[in-house]
Design a protein around this motif. Sequence first.
Motif, PDB file in Angstrom:
ATOM      1  N   GLN A  14       0.841  -1.202   0.000  1.00  0.00           N
ATOM      2  CA  GLN A  14       0.000   0.000   0.000  1.00  0.00           C
ATOM      3  C   GLN A  14       0.877   1.254   0.000  1.00  0.00           C
ATOM      4  N   THR A  15       1.929   1.233   0.806  1.00  0.00           N
ATOM      5  CA  THR A  15       2.843   2.378   0.872  1.00  0.00           C
ATOM      6  C   THR A  15       3.530   2.585  -0.474  1.00  0.00           C
ATOM      7  N   LEU A  16       3.955   1.501  -1.112  1.00  0.00           N
ATOM      8  CA  LEU A  16       4.607   1.604  -2.421  1.00  0.00           C
ATOM      9  C   LEU A  16       3.647   2.191  -3.455  1.00  0.00           C
ATOM     10  N   GLU A  17       2.389   1.762  -3.425  1.00  0.00           N
ATOM     11  CA  GLU A  17       1.410   2.306  -4.368  1.00  0.00           C
ATOM     12  C   GLU A  17       1.190   3.794  -4.141  1.00  0.00           C
ATOM     13  N   GLU A  18       1.141   4.201  -2.873  1.00  0.00           N
ATOM     14  CA  GLU A  18       0.971   5.624  -2.574  1.00  0.00           C
ATOM     15  C   GLU A  18       2.178   6.429  -3.047  1.00  0.00           C
ATOM     16  N   LEU A  19       3.370   5.876  -2.844  1.00  0.00           N
ATOM     17  CA  LEU A  19       4.583   6.566  -3.302  1.00  0.00           C
ATOM     18  C   LEU A  19       4.599   6.696  -4.822  1.00  0.00           C
ATOM     19  N   ARG A  20       4.215   5.639  -5.513  1.00  0.00           N
ATOM     20  CA  ARG A  20       4.163   5.702  -6.988  1.00  0.00           C
ATOM     21  C   ARG A  20       3.170   6.757  -7.450  1.00  0.00           C
ATOM     22  N   LYS A  21       2.025   6.810  -6.765  1.00  0.00           N
ATOM     23  CA  LYS A  21       1.008   7.799  -7.130  1.00  0.00           C
ATOM     24  C   LYS A  21       1.539   9.220  -6.916  1.00  0.00           C
ATOM     25  N   LEU A  22       2.213   9.441  -5.787  1.00  0.00           N
ATOM     26  CA  LEU A  22       2.790  10.760  -5.521  1.00  0.00           C
ATOM     27  C   LEU A  22       3.860  11.117  -6.547  1.00  0.00           C
ATOM     28  N   LYS A  23       4.690  10.134  -6.909  1.00  0.00           N
ATOM     29  CA  LYS A  23       5.725  10.393  -7.914  1.00  0.00           C
ATOM     30  C   LYS A  23       5.103  10.779  -9.243  1.00  0.00           C
ATOM     31  N   ARG A  24       4.026  10.078  -9.616  1.00  0.00           N
ATOM     32  CA  ARG A  24       3.345  10.366 -10.872  1.00  0.00           C
ATOM     33  C   ARG A  24       2.786  11.789 -10.855  1.00  0.00           C
ATOM     34  N   GLU A  25       2.141  12.157  -9.735  1.00  0.00           N
ATOM     35  CA  GLU A  25       1.582  13.511  -9.628  1.00  0.00           C
ATOM     36  C   GLU A  25       2.684  14.567  -9.663  1.00  0.00           C
ATOM     37  N   ASN A  26       3.787  14.305  -8.952  1.00  0.00           N
ATOM     38  CA  ASN A  26       4.889  15.261  -8.938  1.00  0.00           C
ATOM     39  C   ASN A  26       5.516  15.402 -10.314  1.00  0.00           C
ATOM     40  N   ARG A  27       5.635  14.278 -11.039  1.00  0.00           N
ATOM     41  CA  ARG A  27       6.201  14.322 -12.385  1.00  0.00           C
ATOM     42  C   ARG A  27       5.321  15.174 -13.294  1.00  0.00           C
ATOM     43  N   ARG A  28       4.011  14.985 -13.168  1.00  0.00           N
ATOM     44  CA  ARG A  28       3.083  15.758 -13.982  1.00  0.00           C
ATOM     45  C   ARG A  28       3.183  17.251 -13.633  1.00  0.00           C
ATOM     46  N   ARG A  29       3.269  17.556 -12.338  1.00  0.00           N
ATOM     47  CA  ARG A  29       3.364  18.954 -11.906  1.00  0.00           C
ATOM     48  C   ARG A  29       4.655  19.591 -12.395  1.00  0.00           C
ATOM     49  N   ARG A  30       5.765  18.850 -12.287  1.00  0.00           N
ATOM     50  CA  ARG A  30       7.049  19.385 -12.770  1.00  0.00           C
ATOM     51  C   ARG A  30       7.014  19.618 -14.268  1.00  0.00           C
ATOM     52  N   GLY A  31       6.369  18.722 -14.995  1.00  0.00           N
ATOM     53  CA  GLY A  31       6.246  18.894 -16.443  1.00  0.00           C
ATOM     54  C   GLY A  31       5.470  20.145 -16.796  1.00  0.00           C
ATOM     55  N   MET A  32       4.365  20.368 -16.086  1.00  0.00           N
ATOM     56  CA  MET A  32       3.555  21.562 -16.361  1.00  0.00           C
ATOM     57  C   MET A  32       4.329  22.827 -16.015  1.00  0.00           C
ATOM     58  N   LEU A  33       5.057  22.817 -14.906  1.00  0.00           N
ATOM     59  CA  LEU A  33       5.866  23.985 -14.534  1.00  0.00           C
ATOM     60  C   LEU A  33       6.968  24.232 -15.556  1.00  0.00           C
ATOM     61  N   PHE A  34       7.562  23.163 -16.067  1.00  0.00           N
ATOM     62  CA  PHE A  34       8.618  23.300 -17.069  1.00  0.00           C
ATOM     63  C   PHE A  34       8.062  23.930 -18.344  1.00  0.00           C
ATOM     64  N   ILE A  35       6.898  23.467 -18.772  1.00  0.00           N
ATOM     65  CA  ILE A  35       6.270  24.032 -19.970  1.00  0.00           C
ATOM     66  C   ILE A  35       5.921  25.497 -19.754  1.00  0.00           C
TER      67      ILE A  35
END
Length: 55
Positions: free
Chosen positions: A12-33
């Motif tokens: 469960q913890t690993l799934e939550e971490l993956r979800k957070l990483k995915r959200e952070n990656r998306r946020r960083r991508g939007m900020l970069f653009i």
Amino acid sequence: MSEKKDNFVEKQTLEELRKLKRENRRRRGMLFIAALQITSLIAFYYLGRSSHQKD
């Protein structure tokens, strides 16, 4: 019994971490653009200004 519970909690913890990483990656991508767009606006503004200046 305890081992199964620990394993479940780890999964469960690993799934939550993956979800957070995915959200952070998306946020960083939007900020970069956004940063690229702002930079290009500034660059074109100054390029336009310099081409309209008279000697």
